[in-house]
Design an enzyme around this catalytic site. Structure first.
Site, PDB file in Angstrom:
ATOM      1  N   HIS A 191       0.800  -1.217   0.000  1.00 32.44           N
ATOM      2  CA  HIS A 191       0.000   0.000   0.000  1.00 32.44           C
ATOM      3  C   HIS A 191       0.838   1.275   0.000  1.00 32.44           C
ATOM      4  CE1 HIS A 191      -3.319  -2.780   0.807  1.00 32.44           C
ATOM      5  NE2 HIS A 191      -3.892  -1.954  -0.034  1.00 32.44           N
ATOM      6  N   ASP A 457      -4.655  -7.883  -4.626  1.00 33.94           N
ATOM      7  CA  ASP A 457      -4.961  -8.960  -3.689  1.00 33.94           C
ATOM      8  C   ASP A 457      -5.218 -10.273  -4.423  1.00 33.94           C
ATOM      9  OD1 ASP A 457      -4.750  -8.052  -1.008  1.00 33.94           O
ATOM     10  OD2 ASP A 457      -6.389  -6.678  -1.427  1.00 33.94           O
TER      11      ASP A 457
HETATM   12  C1  PEP Z   1      -6.513  -4.607  -4.991  1.00 34.49           C
HETATM   13  O1  PEP Z   1      -6.405  -5.445  -4.106  1.00 34.49           O
HETATM   14  O2  PEP Z   1      -6.157  -4.800  -6.167  1.00 34.49           O
HETATM   15  C2  PEP Z   1      -7.089  -3.284  -4.696  1.00 34.49           C
HETATM   16  C3  PEP Z   1      -7.352  -2.421  -5.641  1.00 34.49           C
HETATM   17  O3  PEP Z   1      -7.304  -2.962  -3.396  1.00 34.49           O
HETATM   18  P1  PEP Z   1      -6.132  -2.570  -2.353  1.00 34.49           P
HETATM   19  O4  PEP Z   1      -4.871  -2.399  -3.164  1.00 34.49           O
HETATM   20  O5  PEP Z   1      -6.570  -1.347  -1.673  1.00 34.49           O
HETATM   21  O6  PEP Z   1      -6.090  -3.764  -1.460  1.00 34.49           O
HETATM   22 MG    MG Z   2      -7.429  -5.185  -2.239  1.00 39.04          MG
END
Ligand code: PEP
Ligand code: MG
Length: 585
Positions: A191, A457
């Protein structure tokens, strides 16, 4: 000059002095005291415990009323630790017998218990260790002079270096004076990397120990495109960086011309181009890049920035502002996705042994219904200002979707009873980011209005690779057959049910993958701001049939490596052909 290879986390180049930041773990310093000091030290210890206890009680109370959760119970067990004679009596005994200061005596007492618990096989004791460490830090902070300093942005333009930063830390640092980030931990979809991209700041992560070795003020250069850190760069490297930066400016100027043009293929197939944002500040960037709407608003960052749980009115104000500023373009509000690497202490989301498999996303929201409902009410209220959509994160099956929709109905009924002005999100959809959501896509499609593939994810869970762990980052393989098949399956299930399917994971922001996403049949691509024009440009160059053929070829290949090579050869050939046509015309 020394050069280190890391992971390219956010593109761009930066040159500047190092500004190290660290989340400080307080270590109690040891001081010998006299007999006469003993009563005062005992009183200092008691006062610190009282203060820590008051803080925990206040937190428990707030968790009960605002979160409506049983998380208060976990903090309640921290209260019991404080009252436990193993800690309470033992600390006072150490002060008296060993004649050392209260902080050191307390740390010793806690350390002794931890050592004992470590030897026990039983998992429950192990879990208590985390609580004990939490309590220890809390009490140490309660001694005068130990309050943790909030992370401060650099006083002058600098490159921030850290072992690891939580997304909430990065959000707290903001943008002021930050030329770039270098970090030891993390992968390209961690993140912090995503946030750096959103902020438009270059970042290199996964530096495995090199980042924390940097000294304050030391001159470094970073290349966020290639993932390189250069310590004390020589003049040739500096010149090269300046040249690359200038080239980048020229490319960006060309791309800026596409702002108001649609992402439509030469054979007339239209894809919606949206932007991912974390905070309202990024709305202008999204609009400047030509976003047709916000495809993903990661609402948790508003909570992180706030530092406490924002009230319904506060949330409504922020959400409403985003909707208003998007002036008729839709905004997809993703409900709170805390947990995993997005831990926020005040929310009661705790550090866990397997955080990404733990209490995150919709699980957290459903367990904290009052908090969840408040957020949904705020989104409904903001919907009075313009078009919105609602999206739930981390859905694993229909049951969670139904429960979440149930909370929406309750929210709506409450708003009606209160007579509060509100609208309704146009559509309610889900993130498809767990393998189970892929496998159950047909069932889910029957009960929602859209899918948005969360490839970050989805890759993490499908390939069993922790997205924040630099050691396994090589397994971040968007072209792995399992991932291509998963996305194809999700698109097919969505389209069969008559709903649209988009992507908002970082795969959507990789220029080299634009044709692949087109060929996979995605209806909407949501990228971080800077990537949007590049993806649009590729779509405007590529015929849908051609992209479909490419995907069919990639799907025949057995490994991600083979698919990467095939794609690279395809892109090189396309580039050559384009240059030829440009020369002819
Ligand atoms: C993902 O998992 O691709 C997504 C867009 O959500 P985040 O990166 O906030 O987990
Ligand atoms: Mg995600």
């Amino acid at each position: 000059m020394r050069t280190y290879a890391g992971i390219a986390a956010s593109p761009g180049y930066a040159l500047g002095p190092v500004y190290p930041v660290a989340r400080r773990v307080i270590r109690a310093s040891r001081r010998v005291i006299t007999d006469a000091d003993v009563p005062a030290e005992i009183e200092r210890f008691r006062a610190a415990v009282r203060k820590a206890r008051d803080q925990i009680q206040a937190l428990v109370k707030r968790l009960d009323t605002e979160l409506g959760s049983d998380e208060g119970e976990i903090l309640g067990s921290q209260l019991l630790i404080l009252e436990d004679e193993l800690v309470w009596d033992a600390t006072q005994a150490v002060i008296r017998l060993e004649r050392i200061n209260a902080e050191a005596a307390f740390s010793r007492a806690v350390g002794d218990i931890i050592a004992r618990f470590m030897q026990m096989e039983d998992q429950t004791f192990r879990e208590r260790i985390t609580d004990l460490k939490d309590v220890e830090q809390r009490v140490l902070r309660a001694f005068p002079g130990h309050a943790p300093a909030a992370l401060q942005p650099p006083p002058e333009p600098a490159i921030v270096s850290a072992g690891n930063l939580a997304p909430s830390d990065t959000a707290a640092l903001g943008r002021t004076n930050i030329l770039g980030f270098v970090m030891d931990e993390g992968g390209s979809t961690s993140h912090v990397a995503i946030l750096a991209r959103s902020l438009g700041v270059p970042a290199v992560v996964g530096l495995r120990g090199q980042a924390v070795r940097l000294r304050a003020g030391q001159e470094v250069a970073i290349d966020g495109n290639e993932g390189r850190l250069m310590v004390e760069p020589d003049s040739a490297t500096r010149d090269q960086l300046l040249l690359l930066t200038r080239k980048q400016v020229v490319v960006n100027q060309k791309l800026a011309k596409l702002k108001d043009l649609p992402a439509v293929t030469p054979d007339g197939h239209r894809v919606r181009m949206m932007a991912n944002i974390e905070v309202p500040l990024e709305v202008s960037e999204a609009l400047a890049r030509g976003a047709e709407g916000i495809g993903l608003l990661r609402t948790e960052y508003l909570f992180f920035q706030h530092g406490t749980i924002p009230t319904e009115d506060e949330q409504t104000a922020v959400y409403g502002e985003v909707v208003r500023r998007m002036a008729g373009r839709p905004v997809v509000f993703r409900t709170l996705d805390v947990g995993g690497d997005k831990v926020s202490d005040y929310l009661g989301a705790k550090r866990e042994y397997n955080p990404f498999l733990g209490w995150r996303g919709i699980r957290f929201s459903l367990a904290n219904r009052a908090l969840f409902k408040t957020q949904i009410k705020a989104i409904y209220r903001a919907s009075a200002e313009g078009p919105t959509k609602l999206m739930f994160p981390m859905i694993t099956g229909v049951d969670e979707l139904r429960q979440a929709k149930g909370v929406c109905e309750e929210a709506l009924a409450e708003l009606a009873a209160e007579g509060a002005a509100h609208g309704r999100p146009l559509e309610v959809g889900i993130m498809v980011e767990t393998p189970s959501a892929v496998l159950a896509a047909d069932l889910l499609a029957a009960e929602c209005d859209f899918f948005s593939v969360g490839s970050n994810d989805l890759i993490q869970y499908t390939l069993a690779m922790d997205r924040g762990n630099a050691r396994v980052s090589y397994l971040y393989q968007p072209l792995h057959p399992a991932i291509l098949r998963s996305i194809a399956q999700v698109v097919a299930a969505g389209h069969a049910a008559g709903i649209w399917v988009g992507i908002c994971g970082e795969m959507g922001s990789e220029t080299r993958l634009a044709e692949v996403l087109l060929g996979l049949g995605l209806d909407e691509i949501s990228t971080h701001g800077a990537a949007l024009p590049k993806i649009k440009q590729v779509i405007r160059w590529t015929g849908l049939d051609e992209a479909r053929k490419l995907v069919a070829e990639l799907m025949e290949l057995a490994t991600a490596g083979e698919a990467n090579e095939h794609l690279a050869a395809y892109i090189a050939e396309r580039k050559r052909a384009r240059q030829e046509t440009e020369q002819e015309s």
